[in-house]
Design a protein around this motif. Structure first.
Motif, PDB file in Angstrom:
ATOM      1  N   GLY A   1       0.703  -1.233  -0.072  1.00 45.71           N
ATOM      2  CA  GLY A   1      -0.003   0.031   0.154  1.00 45.71           C
ATOM      3  C   GLY A   1       0.810   1.351   0.093  1.00 45.71           C
ATOM      4  N   LEU A   2       1.806   1.217   0.783  1.00 51.85           N
ATOM      5  CA  LEU A   2       2.826   2.376   0.834  1.00 51.85           C
ATOM      6  C   LEU A   2       3.275   2.433  -0.415  1.00 51.85           C
ATOM      7  CD1 LEU A   2       4.304   4.655   2.643  1.00 51.85           C
ATOM      8  CD2 LEU A   2       6.062   3.033   2.910  1.00 51.85           C
ATOM      9  N   ALA A   3       4.038   1.543  -0.972  1.00 55.71           N
ATOM     10  CA  ALA A   3       4.624   1.575  -2.214  1.00 55.71           C
ATOM     11  C   ALA A   3       3.473   2.216  -3.361  1.00 55.71           C
ATOM     12  CB  ALA A   3       4.988   0.219  -2.676  1.00 55.71           C
ATOM     13  N   ALA A   4       2.241   1.773  -3.191  1.00 59.07           N
ATOM     14  CA  ALA A   4       1.499   2.156  -4.308  1.00 59.07           C
ATOM     15  C   ALA A   4       1.199   3.942  -3.969  1.00 59.07           C
ATOM     16  CB  ALA A   4      -0.097   1.622  -4.084  1.00 59.07           C
ATOM     17  N   ALA A   5       1.145   4.233  -2.913  1.00 56.55           N
ATOM     18  CA  ALA A   5       0.924   5.601  -2.421  1.00 56.55           C
ATOM     19  C   ALA A   5       2.010   6.354  -2.953  1.00 56.55           C
ATOM     20  CB  ALA A   5       0.614   5.783  -0.797  1.00 56.55           C
ATOM     21  N   ARG A   6       3.354   5.903  -2.876  1.00 62.46           N
ATOM     22  CA  ARG A   6       4.716   6.824  -3.359  1.00 62.46           C
ATOM     23  C   ARG A   6       4.359   6.828  -4.811  1.00 62.46           C
ATOM     24  NH1 ARG A   6      10.114   4.616  -1.375  1.00 62.46           N
ATOM     25  NH2 ARG A   6      10.872   6.263  -2.675  1.00 62.46           N
ATOM     26  N   ILE A   7       3.861   5.764  -5.330  1.00 62.68           N
ATOM     27  CA  ILE A   7       3.545   5.949  -7.228  1.00 62.68           C
ATOM     28  C   ILE A   7       2.573   7.124  -7.257  1.00 62.68           C
ATOM     29  CG2 ILE A   7       2.940   4.674  -9.236  1.00 62.68           C
ATOM     30  CD1 ILE A   7       4.222   2.184  -7.890  1.00 62.68           C
ATOM     31  N   VAL A   8       1.361   6.898  -6.504  1.00 64.99           N
ATOM     32  CA  VAL A   8       0.530   8.066  -7.007  1.00 64.99           C
ATOM     33  C   VAL A   8       0.956   9.477  -6.612  1.00 64.99           C
ATOM     34  CG1 VAL A   8      -1.559   8.845  -6.130  1.00 64.99           C
ATOM     35  CG2 VAL A   8      -1.362   6.544  -6.567  1.00 64.99           C
ATOM     36  N   ALA A   9       1.779   9.768  -5.653  1.00 64.95           N
ATOM     37  CA  ALA A   9       2.337  11.013  -5.349  1.00 64.95           C
ATOM     38  C   ALA A   9       3.281  11.400  -6.744  1.00 64.95           C
ATOM     39  CB  ALA A   9       2.881  10.762  -3.930  1.00 64.95           C
ATOM     40  N   TYR A  10       4.117  10.436  -6.896  1.00 65.41           N
ATOM     41  CA  TYR A  10       5.033  10.765  -8.094  1.00 65.41           C
ATOM     42  C   TYR A  10       4.233  11.285  -9.436  1.00 65.41           C
ATOM     43  CZ  TYR A  10       8.840  10.072 -11.422  1.00 65.41           C
ATOM     44  OH  TYR A  10       9.709   9.992 -12.385  1.00 65.41           O
ATOM     45  N   LEU A  11       3.187  10.660  -9.655  1.00 69.42           N
ATOM     46  CA  LEU A  11       2.602  10.983 -10.895  1.00 69.42           C
ATOM     47  C   LEU A  11       2.497  12.605 -10.984  1.00 69.42           C
ATOM     48  CD1 LEU A  11      -0.204   8.236 -11.163  1.00 69.42           C
ATOM     49  CD2 LEU A  11       1.891   8.471 -12.490  1.00 69.42           C
ATOM     50  N   ARG A  12       2.091  13.305  -9.875  1.00 67.21           N
ATOM     51  CA  ARG A  12       2.023  14.755  -9.867  1.00 67.21           C
ATOM     52  C   ARG A  12       3.401  15.337 -10.264  1.00 67.21           C
ATOM     53  NH1 ARG A  12      -0.814  19.099  -7.494  1.00 67.21           N
ATOM     54  NH2 ARG A  12      -2.412  17.807  -7.620  1.00 67.21           N
ATOM     55  N   ASP A  13       4.476  14.844  -9.318  1.00 76.57           N
ATOM     56  CA  ASP A  13       5.655  15.422  -9.724  1.00 76.57           C
ATOM     57  C   ASP A  13       6.104  15.271 -11.315  1.00 76.57           C
ATOM     58  OD1 ASP A  13       5.835  15.932  -6.992  1.00 76.57           O
ATOM     59  OD2 ASP A  13       6.768  14.319  -6.462  1.00 76.57           O
ATOM     60  N   LEU A  14       5.759  14.048 -11.718  1.00 76.73           N
ATOM     61  CA  LEU A  14       6.241  13.758 -13.204  1.00 76.73           C
ATOM     62  C   LEU A  14       5.658  14.722 -14.182  1.00 76.73           C
ATOM     63  CD1 LEU A  14       7.662  11.576 -15.082  1.00 76.73           C
ATOM     64  CD2 LEU A  14       5.407  10.359 -15.186  1.00 76.73           C
ATOM     65  N   ALA A  15       4.096  14.808 -13.775  1.00 74.45           N
ATOM     66  CA  ALA A  15       3.505  15.964 -14.891  1.00 74.45           C
ATOM     67  C   ALA A  15       3.736  17.244 -14.666  1.00 74.45           C
ATOM     68  CB  ALA A  15       2.043  15.580 -14.691  1.00 74.45           C
ATOM     69  N   THR A  16       4.062  17.855 -13.490  1.00 79.65           N
ATOM     70  CA  THR A  16       4.652  18.927 -13.162  1.00 79.65           C
ATOM     71  C   THR A  16       6.023  19.234 -13.808  1.00 79.65           C
ATOM     72  OG1 THR A  16       3.417  18.938 -11.249  1.00 79.65           O
ATOM     73  CG2 THR A  16       5.198  20.827 -11.493  1.00 79.65           C
ATOM     74  N   ASP A  17       6.800  18.186 -13.804  1.00 84.53           N
ATOM     75  CA  ASP A  17       8.317  18.519 -14.304  1.00 84.53           C
ATOM     76  C   ASP A  17       8.147  18.377 -15.935  1.00 84.53           C
ATOM     77  OD1 ASP A  17      10.529  18.507 -13.097  1.00 84.53           O
ATOM     78  OD2 ASP A  17      11.253  16.598 -14.199  1.00 84.53           O
ATOM     79  N   LEU A  18       7.182  17.753 -16.524  1.00 84.71           N
ATOM     80  CA  LEU A  18       7.086  17.508 -18.071  1.00 84.71           C
ATOM     81  C   LEU A  18       6.248  18.416 -18.671  1.00 84.71           C
ATOM     82  CD1 LEU A  18       6.910  13.704 -18.182  1.00 84.71           C
ATOM     83  CD2 LEU A  18       8.920  15.017 -18.912  1.00 84.71           C
ATOM     84  N   GLY A  19       5.885  19.489 -18.044  1.00 78.02           N
ATOM     85  CA  GLY A  19       4.995  20.559 -18.632  1.00 78.02           C
ATOM     86  C   GLY A  19       3.626  20.666 -18.633  1.00 78.02           C
ATOM     87  N   PRO A  20       2.973  21.689 -19.050  1.00 76.02           N
ATOM     88  CA  PRO A  20       1.583  21.660 -18.786  1.00 76.02           C
ATOM     89  C   PRO A  20       0.610  20.724 -19.764  1.00 76.02           C
ATOM     90  CG  PRO A  20       2.220  23.639 -19.907  1.00 76.02           C
ATOM     91  CD  PRO A  20       3.477  22.812 -19.226  1.00 76.02           C
ATOM     92  N   ALA A  21       1.365  20.108 -20.764  1.00 76.78           N
ATOM     93  CA  ALA A  21       0.505  19.235 -21.759  1.00 76.78           C
ATOM     94  C   ALA A  21       0.465  17.689 -21.052  1.00 76.78           C
ATOM     95  CB  ALA A  21       1.306  19.432 -23.140  1.00 76.78           C
TER      96      ALA A  21
END
Ligand code: GLV
Ligand code: MN
Ligand code: MN
Length: 409
Positions: free
Chosen positions: A239-259
């Motif tokens: 569950g913790l591993a899944a939660a870390r992946i979910v949180a990472y999705l936001r960072d990934l998108a932020t990093d790659l730009g608004p599209a």
């Protein structure tokens, strides 16, 4: 006012209302998941309307619904339509609007005694949403021949059901062959589902590009154990591993730009008990971008992060690819016809991209295709709050009518 006909606005709105009640939820939304009982009700109603106006109706082997209207010449048809299925607790306009506007366009032509040179073909594609069965755009994929009928029928749904069984159960396993029609051009009218048109006060969007979509299912396996007795540093917590992946999705998108978009919409823990460390977690990942190179970069970076998390949390990983649809470019000539149609009606229009997936992006791989958008109130969609004004719904259908007339002459 020019001599060209206009659609019957009150008839279109009445039908939208009526269809919206099939699978309607108390909060004003719609749950008409692909091949469900509610989907059957919607299909039955649409077929009755199509027959009422004298269309030649066909159902193909994956349940796509078609209504043919003859042209003066025996040439390839102009195809237009969308889908009837919805996400769970979705809105009344996503898909349904494009289908009912197509019906309205054909009825307007019938009543006006207007003959086109090319045949016209309205379509309601099966399982555009992918909410019950992946891949999404399943019906259009089979229509163009990019997914075989056998593969389509064999798909297992998120609820464990089989696509082919459910198609037969609701009575929509037709015999019209897939990959047998080659349209001259395709047009899909749809609500924008985003905030751009409303924010800019523009009535019509002429879609130039449609987002690429990458879906995967990630299963993490750790060890179920006691929530009270297991020291924090001795856990293999899926569950913790899944939660870390979910949180990472936001960072990934932020990093790659608004599209770049990145979403986890489904997650399930096993055994899903308050005082048990999750032994297994399964989550969905939806990545999107209109730039294919950036989308691939997002996939690669996520894959590397998942490996790192798995090592750090002591869990095993299994990844299953569900959808891989490249971004699509619409046909510039069809886009120009849409712009001219909007201008002839005195409607403001801008070119734009689509962040939602559409059957049009599958059609665009093979046939000249473009989309017409109208504003979505508050930019809300995939929600019961999805709405568009009667004026915009009417305007979009009139733009579809003129676009189809121009393409079919
Ligand atoms: C369908 O509406 C999607 O964009 O996923
Ligand atoms: Mn849609
Ligand atoms: Mn949708």
């Amino acid at each position: 006012m020019d001599a060209l006909p206009r659609i019957d606005s009150s008839r279109l709105l009445r039908r939208l209302d009526e269809l919206g009640r099939l699978g309607g939820t108390p909060a004003g939304g719609v749950s008409r998941l692909a091949l469900s009982d509610e989907d059957k009700l919607g299909r039955d109603r649409l077929l009755a309307w199509m027959k009422e106006i004298g269309l030649d109706v066909r159902v193909d082997r994956v349940g796509n619904l078609f209504g043919f209207r003859r042209g003066a010449a025996d040439e390839s048809p102009v195809l237009f339509g969308s889908h009837l299925d919805t996400v769970r607790n979705g809105g009344r306009y996503d898909g349904a609007y494009g289908v009912l506007a197509a019906l309205e366009v054909l009825q307007t032509l019938q009543e006006g005694g207007i003959q086109t040179r090319r045949p016209l073909l309205m379509a309601a594609f099966t399982n555009e949403e992918g909410a019950r069965y992946a891949p999404d755009m399943q019906g259009s994929l089979a229509f163009v021949g990019d997914l075989s009928v056998e593969e389509a029928l064999a798909v297992t749904g998120f609820d464990g059901s089989n696509f082919g069984d459910e198609l037969r159960r609701i009575g929509y396993a037709g015999d019209f062959p897939c990959a047998s029609i080659r349209p001259y051009a395709c047009v899909e009218l749809h609500v924008e589902q985003g905030p751009v048109l409303e924010k800019e006060g523009i009535c019509i969007g002429a879609v130039e590009a449609i987002t690429g979509i990458s879906w995967q299912e990630v299963t993490l396996r750790g060890a179920a154990n006691h929530a009270g007795t297991t020291p924090m540093d001795l856990r293999r917590d899926a569950g913790l591993a899944a939660a870390r992946i979910v949180a990472y999705l936001r960072d990934l998108a932020t990093d790659l730009g608004p599209a770049q978009r990145a979403t986890c919409g489904m997650i399930a823990f096993q055994p899903n008990v308050i005082n048990v460390i999750p032994g297994e977690a399964r989550l969905s990942v939806d990545l999107r971008n209109t730039d294919e190179a950036v989308l691939r970069q997002a996939e690669a970076r996520l894959a590397a992060f998942i490996e790192r998390v798995a090592a750090e949390e002591g869990v095993e990983v299994e990844r299953r690819r569900l959808v891989d649809v490249a971004p699509a470019r619409c046909d510039p000539a069809v886009v120009a016809v849409i712009e001219a149609a909007a201008a002839s009606l005195g409607l403001s229009c801008r070119r734009m991209n689509s962040g939602a997936g559409h059957d049009a992006q599958i059609l665009a791989r093979h046939f000249p295709t473009a989309m017409i958008f109208i504003p979505s109130q508050g930019g809300v969609s995939h929600s019961p709050a999805e709405s568009s004004t009667p004026e915009d719904l009417t305007a979009g259908a009139n733009v579809l009518l003129r676009t189809v007339l121009e393409l079919a002459q």
